[in-house]
Design an enzyme around this catalytic site. Sequence first.
Site, short mmCIF file in Angstrom:
data_model
loop_
_atom_site.label_atom_id
_atom_site.label_comp_id
_atom_site.label_asym_id
_atom_site.label_seq_id
_atom_site.Cartn_x
_atom_site.Cartn_y
_atom_site.Cartn_z
N THR A 118 -3.50 6.79 9.50
CA THR A 118 -4.45 6.95 8.39
C THR A 118 -4.77 5.62 7.71
O THR A 118 -5.47 5.61 6.70
CB THR A 118 -3.93 7.95 7.34
OG1 THR A 118 -2.75 7.40 6.73
CG2 THR A 118 -3.61 9.30 7.95
N THR A 119 -4.21 4.53 8.23
CA THR A 119 -4.54 3.19 7.72
C THR A 119 -4.93 2.30 8.90
O THR A 119 -4.60 2.63 10.05
CB THR A 119 -3.33 2.53 7.01
OG1 THR A 119 -2.31 2.26 7.98
CG2 THR A 119 -2.76 3.41 5.92
N GLU B 253 -3.16 13.07 1.62
CA GLU B 253 -4.19 12.65 2.57
C GLU B 253 -4.85 13.87 3.19
O GLU B 253 -6.06 14.02 3.17
CB GLU B 253 -3.57 11.76 3.64
CG GLU B 253 -2.97 10.49 3.06
CD GLU B 253 -3.14 9.31 3.96
OE1 GLU B 253 -2.44 9.26 4.99
OE2 GLU B 253 -3.97 8.43 3.65
N HIS C 293 7.23 7.34 4.42
CA HIS C 293 6.50 6.72 3.31
C HIS C 293 5.65 7.79 2.61
O HIS C 293 5.63 8.94 3.06
CB HIS C 293 5.62 5.57 3.83
CG HIS C 293 4.57 6.05 4.77
ND1 HIS C 293 4.73 6.07 6.13
CD2 HIS C 293 3.34 6.60 4.54
CE1 HIS C 293 3.66 6.59 6.70
NE2 HIS C 293 2.79 6.93 5.75
N HIS D 175 0.80 -1.23 0.00
CA HIS D 175 0.00 0.00 0.00
C HIS D 175 0.82 1.27 0.00
O HIS D 175 0.25 2.36 -0.09
CB HIS D 175 -1.05 0.01 1.12
CG HIS D 175 -0.64 -0.65 2.37
ND1 HIS D 175 -1.05 -1.92 2.71
CD2 HIS D 175 0.17 -0.25 3.35
CE1 HIS D 175 -0.51 -2.26 3.86
NE2 HIS D 175 0.22 -1.27 4.27
N HIS E 70 5.05 11.16 4.90
CA HIS E 70 4.92 11.07 6.36
C HIS E 70 6.21 10.53 6.96
O HIS E 70 6.65 9.44 6.58
CB HIS E 70 3.77 10.12 6.72
CG HIS E 70 2.43 10.66 6.35
ND1 HIS E 70 1.35 9.86 6.07
CD2 HIS E 70 2.01 11.96 6.23
CE1 HIS E 70 0.30 10.65 5.79
NE2 HIS E 70 0.69 11.91 5.87
N HIS F 74 2.03 8.93 0.10
CA HIS F 74 0.66 8.72 -0.40
C HIS F 74 0.56 9.58 -1.67
O HIS F 74 0.84 10.78 -1.61
CB HIS F 74 -0.37 9.18 0.62
CG HIS F 74 -0.22 8.51 1.96
ND1 HIS F 74 -0.91 7.38 2.32
CD2 HIS F 74 0.57 8.80 3.03
CE1 HIS F 74 -0.58 7.01 3.54
NE2 HIS F 74 0.32 7.86 4.01
S1 B30 Z 1 0.40 7.05 8.74
O1 B30 Z 1 1.59 7.84 8.81
O2 B30 Z 1 -0.70 7.53 9.54
N1 B30 Z 1 -0.07 6.97 7.24
C1 B30 Z 1 1.39 2.93 10.25
C2 B30 Z 1 2.27 3.97 10.43
C3 B30 Z 1 1.97 5.24 9.95
C4 B30 Z 1 0.78 5.47 9.29
C5 B30 Z 1 -0.10 4.42 9.08
C6 B30 Z 1 0.21 3.14 9.57
C7 B30 Z 1 1.72 1.58 10.78
O3 B30 Z 1 2.77 1.39 11.32
N2 B30 Z 1 0.82 0.59 10.66
C8 B30 Z 1 1.00 -0.73 11.20
C9 B30 Z 1 2.05 -1.47 10.47
N3 B30 Z 1 1.61 -2.11 9.23
C10 B30 Z 1 2.72 -2.78 8.66
C11 B30 Z 1 3.39 -1.98 7.66
O4 B30 Z 1 4.47 -1.44 7.90
O5 B30 Z 1 2.87 -1.84 6.47
C12 B30 Z 1 0.56 -3.04 9.41
C13 B30 Z 1 -0.51 -2.91 8.35
O6 B30 Z 1 -0.52 -1.91 7.55
O7 B30 Z 1 -1.40 -3.73 8.23
CU1 B30 Z 1 0.92 -1.92 6.18
ZN ZN Z 2 1.05 7.87 5.87
#
Ligand code: B30
Ligand code: ZN
Length: 269
Positions: free
Chosen positions: A204-205, A108, A96, A68, A121, A98
């Site tokens: 946000t995920t 976002e 990472h 993603h 981000h 978006h």
């Molecule tokens: S964000 O910056 O709000 N877009 C995570 C970190 C930052 C944001 C969103 C999510 C995060 O660490 N999520 C949990 C970890 N992930 C594993 C991964 O690194 O890739 C679990 C998942 O989502 O199911 Cu994909």
């Molecule tokens: Zn993000």
Amino acid sequence: AGNFWTYKGSLGADHWHLDYPHCGGIRQSPIDLQTRDVVVDQTYLSPLVFSGYDRVSNLFFRLENNGHTVQVGLNDKTMEITGGGLGATFVAEQFHFHWGAVDERGSEHSVNGRHFPMEMHIVHYNKKYGNFSSSVGKLDGLAVLGFFFEIGRFNEHFQEIIDHFGEIQFKTQSDQHFDINSIPMIDLMPARLTNYYRYHGSLTTPPCFESVTWTIFNETIEIAEEQLVEFRTTIFENDKSDGGVFMDISDDYRPVQCMFRRRLYASHP
Ligand code: B30
Ligand code: ZN
């Protein structure tokens, strides 16, 4: 169902809350930054203090396509932020992106309803919790810095990452990654970091934990259209073994969420 989610279709953002209840909360991200409603606090929202951001890490950047986003893991845990009303020291874990399929969308967050073609981000965890996984579910666990991109001049610093997109065009297996030489993080950020927005929100995920102190900077990062096109056309959500139709990751943004009773703060008028 199960531990799986997407941005489109029947497992899209409207349905995340069914498997991930936090996604239905009242402090969710992203949001539309409505400048009319900001509370300006120039005393509390002083400039952030960055430490280690101007050095080349002695460890590699860990490049990954997790299906993603394009994610860059920061191994050496030497970059820290403090001040700026954060109330604690936060350690950089990963950054990472978006991005959209077209220039009119991709970020976002938005500003007065206007979206940008890409948003970066930089994810930090609270040093007092020791590591990312211990922090991710805590109210004061994470600080994410958000940066908007605008189409403009060729950006040589981001090209160092884009040059390796061929290695991560397909979703990387868990524990698989591709190491590249690190870049001083300051080179990837805008020059002026004093003007920013602040609010409390979430990942946000999924799992959408409401653990993020968000800082979104006013000044944008310039990138050339042809560099954005590399994000749009060379990074796929599929496993290499999938066969058949490969889907690009473009439009990996969550729609803006309701502000409910939250306040948006700004470091500047
Ligand atoms: S964000 O910056 O709000 N877009 C995570 C970190 C930052 C944001 C969103 C999510 C995060 O660490 N999520 C949990 C970890 N992930 C594993 C991964 O690194 O890739 C679990 C998942 O989502 O199911 Cu994909
Ligand atoms: Zn993000």
